[in-house]
Design a protein around this motif. Structure first.
Motif, PDB file in Angstrom:
ATOM      1  N   ALA A  71      39.244  43.872  42.073  1.00  0.00           N
ATOM      2  CA  ALA A  71      40.558  43.906  42.718  1.00  0.00           C
ATOM      3  C   ALA A  71      40.752  45.157  43.567  1.00  0.00           C
ATOM      4  N   ALA A  72      40.252  46.295  43.114  1.00  0.00           N
ATOM      5  CA  ALA A  72      40.440  47.549  43.840  1.00  0.00           C
ATOM      6  C   ALA A  72      39.706  47.559  45.174  1.00  0.00           C
ATOM      7  N   ALA A  73      38.709  46.664  45.333  1.00  0.00           N
ATOM      8  CA  ALA A  73      37.896  46.664  46.552  1.00  0.00           C
ATOM      9  C   ALA A  73      38.301  45.576  47.529  1.00  0.00           C
ATOM     10  N   ILE A  74      39.319  44.784  47.197  1.00  0.00           N
ATOM     11  CA  ILE A  74      39.724  43.689  48.078  1.00  0.00           C
ATOM     12  C   ILE A  74      40.224  44.246  49.406  1.00  0.00           C
ATOM     13  N   GLY A  75      39.710  43.706  50.491  1.00  0.00           N
ATOM     14  CA  GLY A  75      40.091  44.151  51.827  1.00  0.00           C
ATOM     15  C   GLY A  75      39.183  45.213  52.396  1.00  0.00           C
ATOM     16  N   ALA A  76      38.359  45.836  51.551  1.00  0.00           N
ATOM     17  CA  ALA A  76      37.502  46.922  52.033  1.00  0.00           C
ATOM     18  C   ALA A  76      36.416  46.427  52.969  1.00  0.00           C
ATOM     19  N   GLY A  77      36.071  45.140  52.865  1.00  0.00           N
ATOM     20  CA  GLY A  77      35.009  44.617  53.714  1.00  0.00           C
ATOM     21  C   GLY A  77      35.501  43.926  54.962  1.00  0.00           C
TER      22      GLY A  77
ATOM     23  N   SER B  76      30.311  41.550  38.931  1.00  0.00           N
ATOM     24  CA  SER B  76      28.957  41.322  38.438  1.00  0.00           C
ATOM     25  C   SER B  76      28.913  40.096  37.547  1.00  0.00           C
ATOM     26  N   LEU B  77      27.703  39.608  37.295  1.00  0.00           N
ATOM     27  CA  LEU B  77      27.536  38.460  36.412  1.00  0.00           C
ATOM     28  C   LEU B  77      28.069  38.772  35.018  1.00  0.00           C
ATOM     29  N   GLY B  78      27.805  39.994  34.534  1.00  0.00           N
ATOM     30  CA  GLY B  78      28.289  40.387  33.215  1.00  0.00           C
ATOM     31  C   GLY B  78      29.805  40.422  33.142  1.00  0.00           C
ATOM     32  N   GLU B  79      30.436  40.930  34.190  1.00  0.00           N
ATOM     33  CA  GLU B  79      31.895  40.991  34.212  1.00  0.00           C
ATOM     34  C   GLU B  79      32.511  39.595  34.204  1.00  0.00           C
ATOM     35  N   ARG B  80      31.903  38.704  34.957  1.00  0.00           N
ATOM     36  CA  ARG B  80      32.448  37.351  35.025  1.00  0.00           C
ATOM     37  C   ARG B  80      32.269  36.623  33.696  1.00  0.00           C
ATOM     38  N   MET B  81      31.138  36.834  33.052  1.00  0.00           N
ATOM     39  CA  MET B  81      30.919  36.204  31.748  1.00  0.00           C
ATOM     40  C   MET B  81      31.891  36.759  30.714  1.00  0.00           C
ATOM     41  N   LEU B  82      32.125  38.076  30.755  1.00  0.00           N
ATOM     42  CA  LEU B  82      33.060  38.693  29.808  1.00  0.00           C
ATOM     43  C   LEU B  82      34.479  38.184  30.060  1.00  0.00           C
ATOM     44  N   ALA B  83      34.872  38.073  31.332  1.00  0.00           N
ATOM     45  CA  ALA B  83      36.203  37.562  31.662  1.00  0.00           C
ATOM     46  C   ALA B  83      36.380  36.140  31.153  1.00  0.00           C
ATOM     47  N   PHE B  84      35.340  35.329  31.313  1.00  0.00           N
ATOM     48  CA  PHE B  84      35.409  33.949  30.821  1.00  0.00           C
ATOM     49  C   PHE B  84      35.520  33.940  29.301  1.00  0.00           C
ATOM     50  N   GLY B  85      34.782  34.839  28.638  1.00  0.00           N
ATOM     51  CA  GLY B  85      34.855  34.927  27.181  1.00  0.00           C
ATOM     52  C   GLY B  85      36.239  35.314  26.699  1.00  0.00           C
ATOM     53  N   ILE B  86      36.888  36.248  27.413  1.00  0.00           N
ATOM     54  CA  ILE B  86      38.256  36.655  27.053  1.00  0.00           C
ATOM     55  C   ILE B  86      39.217  35.482  27.239  1.00  0.00           C
TER      56      ILE B  86
ATOM     57  N   LEU C 238      46.193  34.013  36.998  1.00  0.00           N
ATOM     58  CA  LEU C 238      46.803  34.066  35.674  1.00  0.00           C
ATOM     59  C   LEU C 238      45.773  34.272  34.569  1.00  0.00           C
ATOM     60  N   SER C 239      44.526  34.465  34.957  1.00  0.00           N
ATOM     61  CA  SER C 239      43.459  34.612  33.976  1.00  0.00           C
ATOM     62  C   SER C 239      43.539  35.971  33.286  1.00  0.00           C
ATOM     63  N   PRO C 240      43.777  36.009  31.965  1.00  0.00           N
ATOM     64  CA  PRO C 240      43.848  37.306  31.276  1.00  0.00           C
ATOM     65  C   PRO C 240      42.536  38.074  31.341  1.00  0.00           C
ATOM     66  N   GLY C 241      41.414  37.343  31.316  1.00  0.00           N
ATOM     67  CA  GLY C 241      40.122  38.017  31.374  1.00  0.00           C
ATOM     68  C   GLY C 241      39.934  38.774  32.681  1.00  0.00           C
ATOM     69  N   LYS C 242      40.250  38.114  33.791  1.00  0.00           N
ATOM     70  CA  LYS C 242      40.087  38.769  35.092  1.00  0.00           C
ATOM     71  C   LYS C 242      41.078  39.922  35.232  1.00  0.00           C
ATOM     72  N   ARG C 243      42.286  39.739  34.736  1.00  0.00           N
ATOM     73  CA  ARG C 243      43.278  40.816  34.827  1.00  0.00           C
ATOM     74  C   ARG C 243      42.817  42.052  34.056  1.00  0.00           C
ATOM     75  N   LEU C 244      42.298  41.844  32.847  1.00  0.00           N
ATOM     76  CA  LEU C 244      41.862  42.969  32.025  1.00  0.00           C
ATOM     77  C   LEU C 244      40.691  43.714  32.653  1.00  0.00           C
ATOM     78  N   LEU C 245      39.823  42.969  33.339  1.00  0.00           N
ATOM     79  CA  LEU C 245      38.630  43.583  33.920  1.00  0.00           C
ATOM     80  C   LEU C 245      38.823  43.981  35.383  1.00  0.00           C
ATOM     81  N   GLY C 246      40.033  43.768  35.922  1.00  0.00           N
ATOM     82  CA  GLY C 246      40.292  44.165  37.302  1.00  0.00           C
ATOM     83  C   GLY C 246      39.570  43.313  38.314  1.00  0.00           C
ATOM     84  N   LEU C 247      39.488  42.010  38.060  1.00  0.00           N
ATOM     85  CA  LEU C 247      38.831  41.080  38.976  1.00  0.00           C
ATOM     86  C   LEU C 247      39.862  40.126  39.556  1.00  0.00           C
ATOM     87  N   ARG C 248      39.527  39.542  40.710  1.00  0.00           N
ATOM     88  CA  ARG C 248      40.438  38.568  41.301  1.00  0.00           C
ATOM     89  C   ARG C 248      39.661  37.569  42.154  1.00  0.00           C
ATOM     90  N   VAL C 249      40.085  36.326  42.097  1.00  0.00           N
ATOM     91  CA  VAL C 249      39.509  35.285  42.946  1.00  0.00           C
ATOM     92  C   VAL C 249      40.281  35.278  44.261  1.00  0.00           C
TER      93      VAL C 249
END
Length: 204
Positions: free
Chosen positions: A185-191, A68-78, A123-134
């Motif tokens: 990250a948990a949803a990667i490959g589901a689509g 989500s937009l909020g998750e991405r903004m929070l990851a960038f903030g971290i 290597l982004s700590p924000g994305k790792r903490l929030l379970g996101l991946r590019v």
């Protein structure tokens, strides 16, 4: 112009499109009457509505997989907070001691980290903490070093870059240029259809 008069001017395809809208019962009855008068069978109408419901369900499922937009903004903030902490530790001085790292070297390390942080597992700590991946938009695999550089270089035009995130699949300008997308990250490959997955990933 009444709703009936408006609908009478539409072609059959446009009328069927109206059925996909959230119409009031009386408006829906008008559309159904006009379609019946044009020889459109109830079975055809049911199929159109079923197809639209399936597309809506797929779109919702895809939206749930995307960060989500909020998750991405929070990851960038971290990530930014982590950078500030590193700057304080490596550049700060106290009790007359010199900085642990020259400013020029820290700047090189900062840009290297910024440009390469999404390559491989990320290597982004924000994305790792929030379970996101590019990942690559085509097959949701890890992105390469060149793609990470291209994706993150657009931070130089931050405002324009960020505006694109409001568009299709929440992809900022860097994502579009590097052909990447940010997923949970948990949803990667589901689509990905099973036929597109390597044999080891397919369900038995």
């Amino acid at each position: 112009m009444t709703f009936r008069e408006h609908c009478q001017r539409l072609d059959t395809e446009a009328l069927l499109g109206h059925l996909r809208l959230d119409l009031r019962d009386d408006a829906k009855a008008v559309v159904m009457q006009l379609l019946a008068a044009r020889g459109v069978t109830p079975a055809t109408i049911e199929q159109v509505l079923a197809d639209q419901a399936a597309r809506d369900a797929d779109a919702f499922a895809e939206s749930e997989r995307m960060a989500s937009l909020g998750e991405r903004m929070l990851a960038f903030g971290i990530d930014f907070a982590a950078w500030l902490l590193a700057a304080a530790c490596l550049l700060g001085t106290r009790d007359g001691e010199t900085a642990a790292l020259p400013a020029s070297s820290f700047e090189v390390l900062s840009w290297t980290y910024l440009l390469l942080r999404d390559a491989g597992p990320g290597l982004s700590p924000g994305k790792r903490l929030l379970g996101l991946r590019v990942v690559r938009a085509s097959d949701e695999g890890p992105i390469s070093l060149p793609s990470s550089i291209l994706r993150n270089a657009t931070h130089l035009i931050f405002i324009l870059d960020a505006l694109f995130i409001l568009g299709e699949r929440r992809r900022r300008l860097g994502d579009k240029l590097a052909r990447t997308i940010v997923l949970r990250a948990a949803a990667i490959g589901a689509g990905i259809p099973p036929a597109a997955c390597p044999p080891a990933q397919q369900n038995p």
